[in-house]
Structures are given as structure tokens and as C-alpha cells.
Motif scaffolding. Structure first.
Motif, PDB file in Angstrom:
ATOM      1  N   ARG B   7       0.865  -1.381   0.150  1.00 25.28           N
ATOM      2  CA  ARG B   7      -0.052   0.030  -0.045  1.00 25.28           C
ATOM      3  C   ARG B   7       0.822   1.042  -0.236  1.00 25.28           C
ATOM      4  NH1 ARG B   7      -3.957  -2.544   3.074  1.00 25.28           N
ATOM      5  NH2 ARG B   7      -2.982  -1.660   5.147  1.00 25.28           N
ATOM      6  N   ARG B  10       2.414   1.738  -3.264  1.00 25.59           N
ATOM      7  CA  ARG B  10       1.357   2.084  -4.135  1.00 25.59           C
ATOM      8  C   ARG B  10       1.300   3.883  -4.167  1.00 25.59           C
ATOM      9  NH1 ARG B  10      -3.219  -1.347  -3.461  1.00 25.59           N
ATOM     10  NH2 ARG B  10      -2.229  -2.866  -4.521  1.00 25.59           N
ATOM     11  N   GLY B  13       3.863   5.649  -5.414  1.00 27.11           N
ATOM     12  CA  GLY B  13       3.822   5.641  -6.974  1.00 27.11           C
ATOM     13  C   GLY B  13       2.732   6.715  -7.347  1.00 27.11           C
ATOM     14  N   THR B  17       3.515  10.035  -9.754  1.00 24.41           N
ATOM     15  CA  THR B  17       2.850  10.235 -11.191  1.00 24.41           C
ATOM     16  C   THR B  17       2.193  11.819 -11.008  1.00 24.41           C
ATOM     17  OG1 THR B  17       2.096   7.989 -10.994  1.00 24.41           O
ATOM     18  CG2 THR B  17       0.675   9.530 -12.408  1.00 24.41           C
ATOM     19  N   GLN B  82      -5.988  17.245  -5.881  1.00 28.23           N
ATOM     20  CA  GLN B  82      -4.902  16.252  -5.543  1.00 28.23           C
ATOM     21  C   GLN B  82      -3.472  16.995  -5.165  1.00 28.23           C
ATOM     22  OE1 GLN B  82      -5.463  12.735  -4.979  1.00 28.23           O
ATOM     23  NE2 GLN B  82      -7.512  13.299  -5.316  1.00 28.23           N
ATOM     24  N   THR B  85      -3.125  18.513  -1.638  1.00 25.10           N
ATOM     25  CA  THR B  85      -2.838  17.534  -0.648  1.00 25.10           C
ATOM     26  C   THR B  85      -1.491  17.241  -0.211  1.00 25.10           C
ATOM     27  OG1 THR B  85      -2.992  15.554  -1.781  1.00 25.10           O
ATOM     28  CG2 THR B  85      -5.055  16.318  -0.948  1.00 25.10           C
ATOM     29  N   PRO B  87       2.075  18.908   0.542  1.00 26.21           N
ATOM     30  CA  PRO B  87       2.497  20.274   0.875  1.00 26.21           C
ATOM     31  C   PRO B  87       3.435  21.016  -0.038  1.00 26.21           C
ATOM     32  CG  PRO B  87       3.638  18.613   2.186  1.00 26.21           C
ATOM     33  CD  PRO B  87       2.485  17.936   1.443  1.00 26.21           C
ATOM     34  N   ARG B  90       1.686  22.006  -3.391  1.00 25.14           N
ATOM     35  CA  ARG B  90       0.805  23.104  -2.990  1.00 25.14           C
ATOM     36  C   ARG B  90       1.595  24.426  -3.057  1.00 25.14           C
ATOM     37  NH1 ARG B  90      -3.167  23.718   1.999  1.00 25.14           N
ATOM     38  NH2 ARG B  90      -3.436  21.622   1.938  1.00 25.14           N
ATOM     39  N   ARG B 141     -16.550  16.084 -11.913  1.00 28.24           N
ATOM     40  CA  ARG B 141     -16.926  14.567 -11.725  1.00 28.24           C
ATOM     41  C   ARG B 141     -18.202  14.405 -12.216  1.00 28.24           C
ATOM     42  NH1 ARG B 141     -15.263  14.687  -6.603  1.00 28.24           N
ATOM     43  NH2 ARG B 141     -13.024  14.440  -6.897  1.00 28.24           N
TER      44      ARG B 141
END
Lengths: 182, 182
Positions: B7, B10, B13, B17, B82, B85, B87, B90, B141
Motif C-alpha cells: 500500500r 502504491r 507511486g 505520477t 490532489q 494535498t 505540501p 501546494r 466529476r
């Protein structure tokens, strides 16, 4: 093309991980159940208040009290924001958390705002939920050490959030022209 | 333990990305630059307005107009949520989007709210930014086909958001006791 396949595969993997964790959390009734126990006491205390802020507090305080009791680090709020981006998981989470206590709170809130048109009520409900959820996740993330927390305690943070969400509910409704600038 | 390692691998990863995509987007100046061009016209039109709602519109309309012009599906808003989130990302995104136009808008907003204490100003700025970003992502969305959209057009959606964010800025400030209920 390989990059694209790998990205979408990874996204699918992430979604599966979230589903697995969600199943376990819902099954164990750990996180959400505790929050719901805290949630039950407040609407009764609030009684027949005609003050929007009192009802907004019933929606905010159980979560902030819960996070304060758990102590940092928690993942509850950040997890909820991820769950809410998936239409199926969102339905499950809303079903799990929605019950007579939330209904009692929403009824109290609605009694304070009899003139708010239904579409605006729905839209502001969404906005209030998103603001609450994402601001809880923000503070959770800040406390976990990545960034600076603004308010010093969960109750102080709650107070600022309750003011803001009350502001959303009480804002005058500007008739939308659907064209041109407001 | 294997599950835990997998986890966290992932998650790393996914973060990589996002970093790669972010680098490319910032480098190409595609998405953010267009939004900034739209952003420049409004504060000049707004002039010396003393109405909070006018300044909030300067923050909201460029994004909703941009999304309306691009047409669905877009990923801009969801991508931004995304990025926010993380730092480091951002900071990069805030640097990229922050400029004299945003400053002019914030100055205009601040002139309307001279009595708001600085910590409340900072906190409400955060809340306004999160609400805007996440509600844009929600509609993006919904338009991409996963869920039902509430407002029928981007300008209508913008109007509701501007009302709500104005409500946040104008909400009375409750002195926080840092203990006890609201």
C-alpha cells in the motif's frame, strides 16, 4: 501508451485498496460508530432552537470531538474525502452515517430556513458537507506533521468552521441569470 | 506486513505520477495560464467596489468560465484537489497562480472587511479556497458522468458558489472559548 496503461492500472489498484479498507472499516463499525454515538446527544440538547448556528454545531462538533478524543495521527477525515470521490463508496458512507440523529438535525436546520428554495438547500447542504469534510482532513493532515495548523485546538477550529457553515446557510440567494457576470 | 508495504509503495507511486503530471502542466503553462488570462479582466471592472460579493466573483468566475470554455470532460479541478494535498506541490501551485491580479482581488476583499481579525481572515481564506476547489472538482466529476450535476450550467453553479463564499466572509465571528460546546 505504456505510461497511460500503467497510470490507469495504478488508479484501479488505488480504488481497490480504498474499497478493501472501507469494507473493513464499515464492517468493524469502529470509526463511524463512535462518531455517531457522540452525534446523538447534541440535537436533544438543542431542542427547538431557531438559531442556525446551533444546528450547524450539531453537525460539526461530533466529528471534531471525535478527532480530538482519538488524538493525532488519525486518518478518518482524509479517508472520508477519498471515499466521497467514488460514487458507490459515497452512497455506502452516506447510508452508514445517515440516521435518525442526522435527520433530526437537518429538520431543525430546515425549520430555521423555511424560505430557502429546495435546489439551493440541496446545493448548500453539499457545500457544507464538503467544506466540513475537507477542512477536517486539512487539520488532520496538518497535525500529522506535513503543514502548519491554523487554530490551536479542535474546539477552536470547530468554532471557526461552524461560523463559516452558518454563513453559507444564511447567505442571501442571488437569482442566477445563467448568463453574463454576476 | 506485505499488504502494508504494498500500500505504501502504491501511495508513493501515485505521488510520483502526480509530480510528473504537475511538472508537465506547469512547464507547458497550459491550464493555469489560460485561467490567469481570464482572471486579469475582472478586478479592473470591479474597481473600488465595497461589496464582498463582487470580489468573491473575481476569484470564482475565471475558473468557472475557464471550465465552461474547455467543455467536459476536464481534469483540471480534480487534479488541483490532489495537488493541494501535497505540501510541496501546494507551494508550487500557489506560487504559479498567485500574482498581481489575485493580490488586487484580495486587497479589494480586505478593504471590504477591515475589522476581521487576521487569524480569522487566514482561516476563511483557506475555507473559501477549499470550498471553491472541491466544488469545482465535484461538478467536473458529475459532468464526466459519474454522478448527477446539481446546477444546470457553470454560470449558475458559479452564482451559488459566490453566494456561499460571500456568506463565509461575512459570517459573524464567534469568540472561541477553546473548551466546551460552541
Amino acid at each position: 501508451m505504456a505510461g497511460r496503461t500503467s497510470r490507469s492500472g495504478r488508479a484501479e489498484g488505488t480504488r481497490e485498496t480504498i474499497l478493501t479498507v472501507a469494507e473493513r472499516m464499515f464492517a468493524e463499525h469502529g470509526v463511524f460508530a463512535v462518531s455517531n454515538e457522540l452525534r446523538q446527544a447534541m440535537p436533544a440538547e438543542t431542542g427547538d432552537s431557531a438559531d442556525v448556528r446551533d444546528w450547524v454545531a450539531c453537525l460539526v462538533r461530533p466529528d471534531t470531538d471525535h478527532l480530538a478524543e482519538l488524538g493525532s495521527p488519525t486518518w478518518f477525515a482524509r479517508f472520508a474525502t477519498q471515499v466521497m470521490t467514488d460514487p458507490v463508496l459515497r452512497e455506502i458512507m452516506i447510508d452508514e452515517t445517515f440516521g435518525p440523529t442526522i435527520q433530526q438535525t437537518l429538520d431543525g436546520l430546515n425549520r430555521c430556513l423555511p424560505d430557502l428554495p429546495l435546489p439551493v438547500r440541496i446545493e448548500r447542504g453539499e457545500m457544507a458537507r464538503h467544506l466540513l469534510m475537507h477542512m477536517l482532513a486539512e487539520r488532520e493532515r496538518a497535525l500529522a506533521g506535513n503543514t502548519q495548523a491554523t487554530a490551536s485546538t479542535w474546539p477552536e477550529y470547530a468554532s471557526g468552521l461552524i461560523d463559516a457553515i452558518t454563513g453559507i446557510w444564511l447567505a442571501p440567494v442571488t437569482p442566477s441569470t445563467s448568463h453574463g457576470r454576476s
